[in-house]
Motif scaffolding. Structure first.
Motif, PDB file in Angstrom:
ATOM      1  N   ALA A 262     -12.836 -53.935  -5.996  1.00  0.00           N
ATOM      2  CA  ALA A 262     -12.570 -53.464  -4.630  1.00  0.00           C
ATOM      3  C   ALA A 262     -11.734 -54.501  -3.908  1.00  0.00           C
ATOM      4  O   ALA A 262     -11.965 -55.702  -4.045  1.00  0.00           O
ATOM      5  N   ARG A 263     -10.730 -54.021  -3.183  1.00  0.00           N
ATOM      6  CA  ARG A 263      -9.927 -54.923  -2.342  1.00  0.00           C
ATOM      7  C   ARG A 263      -9.936 -54.343  -0.941  1.00  0.00           C
ATOM      8  O   ARG A 263      -9.604 -53.172  -0.756  1.00  0.00           O
ATOM      9  N   ILE A 264     -10.315 -55.152   0.010  1.00  0.00           N
ATOM     10  CA  ILE A 264     -10.401 -54.690   1.399  1.00  0.00           C
ATOM     11  C   ILE A 264      -9.767 -55.728   2.312  1.00  0.00           C
ATOM     12  O   ILE A 264     -10.097 -56.916   2.240  1.00  0.00           O
ATOM     13  N   ALA A 265      -8.849 -55.282   3.146  1.00  0.00           N
ATOM     14  CA  ALA A 265      -8.265 -56.181   4.156  1.00  0.00           C
ATOM     15  C   ALA A 265      -8.286 -55.455   5.503  1.00  0.00           C
ATOM     16  O   ALA A 265      -8.238 -54.223   5.555  1.00  0.00           O
ATOM     17  N   LEU A 266      -8.372 -56.244   6.568  1.00  0.00           N
ATOM     18  CA  LEU A 266      -8.577 -55.682   7.902  1.00  0.00           C
ATOM     19  C   LEU A 266      -7.454 -56.049   8.863  1.00  0.00           C
ATOM     20  O   LEU A 266      -6.916 -57.155   8.807  1.00  0.00           O
ATOM     21  N   GLY A 267      -7.162 -55.118   9.754  1.00  0.00           N
ATOM     22  CA  GLY A 267      -6.237 -55.366  10.849  1.00  0.00           C
ATOM     23  C   GLY A 267      -6.893 -55.003  12.174  1.00  0.00           C
ATOM     24  O   GLY A 267      -7.931 -54.332  12.216  1.00  0.00           O
TER      25      GLY A 267
END
Ligand SMILES: Cc1cc2nc3c(=O)[nH]c(=O)nc-3n(C[C@H](O)[C@H](O)[C@H](O)COP(=O)(O)OP(=O)(O)OC[C@H]3O[C@@H](n4cnc5c(N)ncnc54)[C@H](O)[C@@H]3O)c2cc1C
Length: 334
Positions: A262-267
């Protein structure tokens, strides 16, 4: 706007050499959709503009090889429309298409997008001296802390600055482990996109790790099966033409229904594009149910530090991640 001089070099090498000769008052300019704005607002005052848009061979889009490679002058609209990007990497296409407007995407470059400045209103609207801003004027203070902070960051902020990193595209690139190629006075180098951004700490005016005179030449994204189950989910005050209150770029690899990667990035919630490693860990080896997706979302905000009016972003951000995971997991099922 203050007076400035202008040149239009014909090669990347000439652009870098021009910068070295012009000194620290110089700035590269590409689509101009951010820099001209800030000059008109009297926030940025470059003495010399180096317009890189006449450089040939710096706007390529190559999705045919082992990597996706976007040269810096490729337009946001063109990259989003690339057939391989749109089909196999929806997280990238959606991050571009949910940013700004079609007119702006037709002018703005994928390289310039990485270096846009915060939309914090105290940074942009304070050049008249009414509001202090450490990012605009180091050491002057931060009017957002204790002020109108609804849009400010709850992750990665410091006692000097809580301004949100505004871009959608870098968030998607961070989730896909992209790298940036740069050319500078010392030659060329490559850095992971995550390493381009600094935390504000005590020096919020230093936002990027580029050395003076370094020019972005290309963005490289390793091809990955995770692209097929990916999405960029963006929540904002209105459904179009607005910056994120919270956004999540997610990409999954699964074995049946069980998450293997899983790859998760936030803005919209942090002072820089934010990789949510704690949220990723919650998912590994688990069947992706709505409850697990939301638990991963909440894990991303364990270290959140809300101000007066932005506490809602922790729950909004958690739900944004949860929904993004469920959207991505439904994609390209055989
Ligand atoms: C009304 C409006 C709404 C917007 N909404 C969104 C949104 O929802 N989401 C979002 O992500 N963005 C949004 N944007 C921002 C927009 O995406 C950026 O303005 C655009 O991507 C910047 O690209 P540009 O080529 O015009 O950069 P420029 O304005 O030319 O440059 C931006 C910065 O990058 C530097 N630079 C440019 N190219 C290089 C290079 N190759 N090497 C080194 N330095 C370089 C410049 O010196 C400058 O500091 C919005 C902008 C506007 C005006």
């Amino acid at each position: 706007m203050q007076p400035f001089s202008y040149t239009s070099p014909r090669s990347a090498q000439e652009a870098v050499a021009t910068f070295a000769n012009a000194g620290r008052g110089a700035r590269f300019i590409a689509g101009g959709t951010t820099l001209y704005d800030l000059m008109k607002l009297d926030v940025e005052h470059p003495g010399h503009l180096i317009d890189i848009t006449a450089i040939e061979g710096l706007n390529g889009i190559d999705s045919s090889g082992e990597h996706l490679r976007f040269e810096t002058l490729a337009l946001m609209s063109a990259v989003a429309a690339d057939s391989v990007v749109a089909r196999d990497y929806p997280v990238l296409a959606e991050a571009l298409l949910k940013a700004a407007s079609q007119q702006i995407r037709n002018m703005a470059t994928v390289g310039g997008n990485l270096l846009q400045k915060t939309r914090c209103m105290y940074f942009r609207n304070g050049a008249n001296g009414v509001y202090p801003c450490n990012k605009r004027q180091p050491g002057s203070g931060c009017a957002a802390i204790g002020g109108l902070d609804r849009g400010q960051a709850i992750l990665g902020a410091s006692g000097s600055c809580t301004a949100v990193s505004p871009g959608d595209w870098p968030v998607a690139l961070l989730a896909m482990d992209a790298s940036i190629e740069v050319l500078g006075p010392q030659g060329s180098r490559t850095l992971p996109v995550g390493d381009l951004y600094r935390l504000p700490g005590n020096t919020p005016h230093l936002e990027f790790t580029l050395e003076p005179g370094e020019m972005i030449t290309a963005i490289v994204v390793p091809k990955s099966p995770a692209g097929l189950r990916s999405t960029y989910h963006k929540i904002r005050d209105r459904e179009s033409y607005a910056f994120a209150l919270a956004s999540a770029a997610v990409a999954l690899e699964t074995d049946g229904d069980v998450v293997t990667k899983a790859r998760i990035a936030l803005g919209g919630v942090a002072t820089r594009p934010w990789r949510a490693l704690d949220a990723e860990q919650v998912l590994i080896g688990k069947r992706l149910t709505p409850d697990i997706a939301l638990a991963a979302g909440h894990a991303a905000f364990n270290d959140a530090r809300p101000g007066r009016h932005n506490g809602f972003k922790a729950e909004l951000g958690a739900r944004t991640i949860g929904d993004a995971l469920l959207i991505a997991s439904e994609r390209n099922r055989t």
